[in-house]
Scaffold this motif. Structure first.
Motif, PDB file in Angstrom:
ATOM      1  N   SER A   1       0.832  -1.208   0.000  1.00  0.00           N
ATOM      2  CA  SER A   1       0.000   0.000   0.000  1.00  0.00           C
ATOM      3  C   SER A   1       0.867   1.261   0.000  1.00  0.00           C
TER       4      SER A   1
ATOM      5  N   GLU B   1      -1.631  -6.613  -0.754  1.00  0.00           N
ATOM      6  CA  GLU B   1      -2.429  -5.934   0.269  1.00  0.00           C
ATOM      7  C   GLU B   1      -3.785  -5.578  -0.329  1.00  0.00           C
TER       8      GLU B   1
ATOM      9  N   VAL C   1      -6.447  -3.668   1.873  1.00  0.00           N
ATOM     10  CA  VAL C   1      -6.159  -2.246   2.073  1.00  0.00           C
ATOM     11  C   VAL C   1      -6.524  -1.454   0.821  1.00  0.00           C
ATOM     12  N   MET C   2      -6.147  -1.999  -0.340  1.00  0.00           N
ATOM     13  CA  MET C   2      -6.431  -1.301  -1.589  1.00  0.00           C
ATOM     14  C   MET C   2      -7.929  -1.217  -1.858  1.00  0.00           C
TER      15      MET C   2
ATOM     16  N   TYR D   1      -9.198   1.708   0.061  1.00  0.00           N
ATOM     17  CA  TYR D   1      -8.877   2.989  -0.586  1.00  0.00           C
ATOM     18  C   TYR D   1      -9.820   3.268  -1.756  1.00  0.00           C
TER      19      TYR D   1
END
Length: 447
Positions: free
Chosen positions: A243, A378, A381-382, A385
């Protein structure tokens, strides 16, 4: 429903029929409780705005506040699902959403409607946003999870087909005047939907659950095959960037800004369409258009995954962009026509089908794009976002549309939304192409 023939030691392997029953309950959750809590709310916009003399911009803030509240509480609800009994969490969500409709029914001022909208959205997160994936992931830990999720979330589109006309027909019985200028003579529809949501939700709560401790949802052979397939897939797929590396990529920011701008444009197609169509068609016809949207969404959800798998992010999202441009073009055409014109219904059905075919872009799209563009390293996490970028745009889009409409007219508002959609998809697709190019360079350098 338990397959005792496949029992091993003191554990029970649950039959596929019972697992499919859980999928059906999730689909029913989307078709009725979720549909009432979220999807039919836009149909109340015009009647409420007329009844209480609100501006369209001020009332549609209800969707902004609700979306922000749901996004903020979602992680906490997810943690709660880990600690508390699932049935209890599901029931809490149903009660909150039903209570929200009661609050709608007794509200007369904007802050009261805002509070009801927030309560309703938070409640739906318990049983839909977090609840449905939670149940599916438990019952389908390996093979079939994607298909099960797809079927479960198709419930929303199925619900659209019958809930939209039901809502409009119910509203017409409690309104005076036509769809454009009419106002509510009773808030009874809110109490009816509160009862429907509560009753159906309680029935589902009685049956829906996660596996018990002595139950096994897959056999030893399936577990072994699943782990081997996962290991093979992990070894062959693009692992991607961390990330921190992604945040330093200018293409990522272009992609995120594009998705945010797309959210600005799409909010009006999902939240403001009924308030606009009510000025051009009868409530019954607007309900039928809502049903057509349900049909289009059902097809779009099913075909979206196929498009992503076969053509990748850039081409699939380009297709979605074209569909949305056509949908908004239909709305612009309608804005020039008089109330009751025959072309209004034809163009309205076109809007519904085009919008429905492209729903995959923001429903399954973020999860696919997170992994396809930035890799599996990841992925969670992405996804966060990407989802946040769209959520911000979507939350701002509905009241922005109302502000433009109040200061100018619907035609100008739809033209601005068209610009948002075109610019947003151009930025997103161009960034996706550059990110895939980076991927190829990295893979070539490693070999």
């Amino acid at each position: 429903m338990i397959d005792h023939a496949t029992k091993r030691s003191d554990e029970i392997v649950v039959s596929k029929k019972y697992k499919y029953f859980m999928v059906f309950l999730c689909m029913l959750t989307q078709a009725i409780p979720y549909e009432v809590a979220q999807t039919i709310q836009p149909l109340f916009v015009h009647p409420i705005v007329n009844t209480f003399h609100f501006t369209l911009a001020s009332y549609t803030l209800i969707f902004t506040f609700g979306a922000v509240a749901a996004s903020f509480t979602s992680p906490f609800i997810g943690k709660g699902l880990e600690k508390f009994n699932f049935k209890l969490m599901y029931l809490i969500g149903i009660i909150l959403s039903a209570l929200a409709y009661v609050v709608f029914g007794i509200s007369t001022k904007l802050p009261e409607f805002y509070a009801a909208g927030i309560l309703c959205m938070i409640g739906s997160t318990f049983y839909s946003g977090q609840g449905v994936p939670w149940v599916i992931n438990y019952w389908f830990p390996f093979e079939g999870r994607g298909a099960a999720l797809g079927v479960a979330f198709c419930g929303g589109s199925i619900g659209n087909i019958f809930m939209q006309p039901i809502t409009q027909n119910l509203l017409s019985h409690y309104m005076t005047g036509n769809a454009k200028t009419g106002h509510l003579i009773s808030m009874a529809p809110f109490f009816y939907f509160a009862g429907m949501l509560l009753i159906v939700g309680l029935i589902i709560t009685f049956f829906i659950r996660t596996p018990k401790k002595d139950e096994t949802v897959v056999s030893e052979a399936e577990i072994k095959a699943g782990k081997e397939a996962a290991a093979k897939k992990k070894a062959s797929e693009f692992q991607g960037w961390t990330s921190k590396e992604v945040i330093r990529m200018k293409e990522f920011w272009i992609f995120s800004i594009g998705f945010l701008i797309i959210g600005l444009g799409l909010a009006s197609l999902n939240e403001d369409y009924a308030a606009f169509l009510d000025t051009k068609l009868t409530l019954t016809k607007v309900g039928l258009i809502g049903s057509m949207y349900g049909v289009g969404g059902l097809i779009g959800n099913i075909t979206g995954g196929i498009l992503f798998d076969k053509f990748g992010t850039a081409k699939s999202m380009s297709y979605a962009g074209v569909m949305y441009v056509l949908a908004i073009l239909m709305m612009i055409i309608i804005s020039f026509l008089s109330f009751g014109n025959k072309m209004n219904m034809i163009a309205g059905c076109g809007y519904a089908i085009f919008t429905g075919l492209a729903v995959f872009s923001y429903m399954s799209g973020p999860a696919f794009m997170a992994k396809d563009l930035f890799g599996a390293k990841e992925q969670g996490v992405m996804l966060g976002y990407i989802g946040l970028a769209y959520a911000i745009g979507f939350a701002v889009g509905a009241p922005l549309f109302g502000m433009i409409r109040d200061s100018a007219n619907f035609t100008v508002a739809w033209c601005v939304m068209m610009i948002f959609v075109v610019v947003g998809f151009l930025l997103l697709v161009s960034a996706a192409v550059k990110i895939k190019h980076r991927q190829k360079e990295l893979i070539n350098n490693n070999h």
